[in-house]
Design a protein around this motif. Structure first.
Motif, mmCIF file in Angstrom:
data_model
loop_
_atom_site.group_PDB
_atom_site.id
_atom_site.type_symbol
_atom_site.label_atom_id
_atom_site.label_comp_id
_atom_site.label_asym_id
_atom_site.label_seq_id
_atom_site.Cartn_x
_atom_site.Cartn_y
_atom_site.Cartn_z
ATOM 1 N N GLY A 164 -42.064 8.198 4.262
ATOM 2 C CA GLY A 164 -42.170 9.038 3.078
ATOM 3 C C GLY A 164 -41.811 8.344 1.773
ATOM 4 N N SER A 165 -41.493 7.073 1.822
ATOM 5 C CA SER A 165 -41.135 6.342 0.609
ATOM 6 C C SER A 165 -42.326 5.516 0.134
ATOM 7 N N ASN A 166 -42.419 5.329 -1.168
ATOM 8 C CA ASN A 166 -43.470 4.469 -1.711
ATOM 9 C C ASN A 166 -42.893 3.120 -2.143
ATOM 10 N N GLN A 167 -41.721 2.760 -1.581
ATOM 11 C CA GLN A 167 -41.073 1.500 -1.919
ATOM 12 C C GLN A 167 -40.665 0.758 -0.648
ATOM 13 N N THR A 168 -40.594 -0.561 -0.752
ATOM 14 C CA THR A 168 -40.177 -1.407 0.359
ATOM 15 C C THR A 168 -38.974 -2.228 -0.070
ATOM 16 N N HIS A 188 -34.447 -7.020 -2.650
ATOM 17 C CA HIS A 188 -35.520 -6.739 -3.593
ATOM 18 C C HIS A 188 -36.181 -5.409 -3.248
ATOM 19 N N ILE A 189 -36.596 -4.673 -4.255
ATOM 20 C CA ILE A 189 -37.320 -3.414 -4.069
ATOM 21 C C ILE A 189 -38.655 -3.538 -4.762
ATOM 22 N N PHE A 209 -43.796 -10.363 -12.206
ATOM 23 C CA PHE A 209 -43.253 -10.367 -10.853
ATOM 24 C C PHE A 209 -42.903 -8.936 -10.463
ATOM 25 N N ALA A 210 -43.594 -8.439 -9.458
ATOM 26 C CA ALA A 210 -43.474 -7.039 -9.053
ATOM 27 C C ALA A 210 -42.081 -6.713 -8.531
ATOM 28 N N GLY A 211 -41.654 -5.499 -8.781
ATOM 29 C CA GLY A 211 -40.390 -5.008 -8.260
ATOM 30 C C GLY A 211 -39.193 -5.540 -9.016
ATOM 31 N N TYR A 212 -38.036 -5.363 -8.402
ATOM 32 C CA TYR A 212 -36.798 -5.831 -9.030
ATOM 33 C C TYR A 212 -35.749 -6.141 -7.966
ATOM 34 N N ALA A 237 -33.629 5.350 -0.121
ATOM 35 C CA ALA A 237 -33.283 6.413 0.829
ATOM 36 C C ALA A 237 -31.904 6.965 0.466
ATOM 37 N N ALA A 238 -31.848 7.686 -0.634
ATOM 38 C CA ALA A 238 -30.578 8.202 -1.140
ATOM 39 C C ALA A 238 -29.945 9.192 -0.170
#
Length: 164
Positions: free
Chosen positions: A49-53, A68-69, A83-86, A99-100
């Motif tokens: 269900g997340s749109n982040q890795t 990295h996210i 550079f994508a993400g942070y 995933a809080a």
């Protein structure tokens, strides 16, 4: 590494990710790749269900580095210096983003303001209120006798304790 920092090993990081998945009741897929064939594995974790890795590298001593996210579809482009993400400082920060944890005090909980410097400064110590809004990260909007309608700040979980 700064003084006082501890080193997290890959196994501990993966265990922490799996434990968070259980706490938030979401499936997590963990993938490990050795892209360069040198034993330095890159680990990817993706929550249902997340749109982040979340990703991180493992070093030769099995410690992790560079958490990295990255959001789905966000791709780095070296030609434009994008550079994508942070990067984050540690796995816990990454997990709190992707995933809080659920709020400690659900909406409708009766809470009391603890005795601490911030609550003393704002003359809130001992006041009892009702949680009206609960956000991830431990921030709450609390309604209490004398609270103003037009100014509705968020209060930190550290400043509250549950009454009922």
């Amino acid at each position: 590494m700064n003084e006082g920092e501890t080193v997290m090993k890959k196994a501990a990081a993966i265990k922490k990710i799996r434990n968070r998945a259980k706490l938030v009741d979401r499936k997590v897929d963990i993938e490990e790749n050795d892209y360069h064939g040198n034993g330095q594995i890159k680990v990817y974790a993706r929550f249902e269900g997340s749109n982040q890795t979340i990703s991180f590298w493992t070093n030769s001593d099995d410690s992790i580095s560079s958490p990295h996210i990255c959001r789905d579809g966000d791709v780095s482009d070296a030609h434009t210096d994008y550079f994508a993400g942070y990067h984050v400082d540690n796995i816990t920060q990454a997990l709190n983003t992707v995933a809080a944890l659920p709020p400690k005090y659900p909406i409708g909980s009766l809470v009391r303001f603890k005795e601490n410097k911030r609550n003393k400064r704002w003359k809130l110590v001992g006041k009892v209120g009702l949680v009206m809004q609960a956000e991830s990260g431990g921030n709450y909007k609390v309604q209490y006798p004398g609270s103003e309608d037009r100014y509705d700040p968020f209060y930190s979980e550290r400043d509250l304790e549950r009454v009922s």
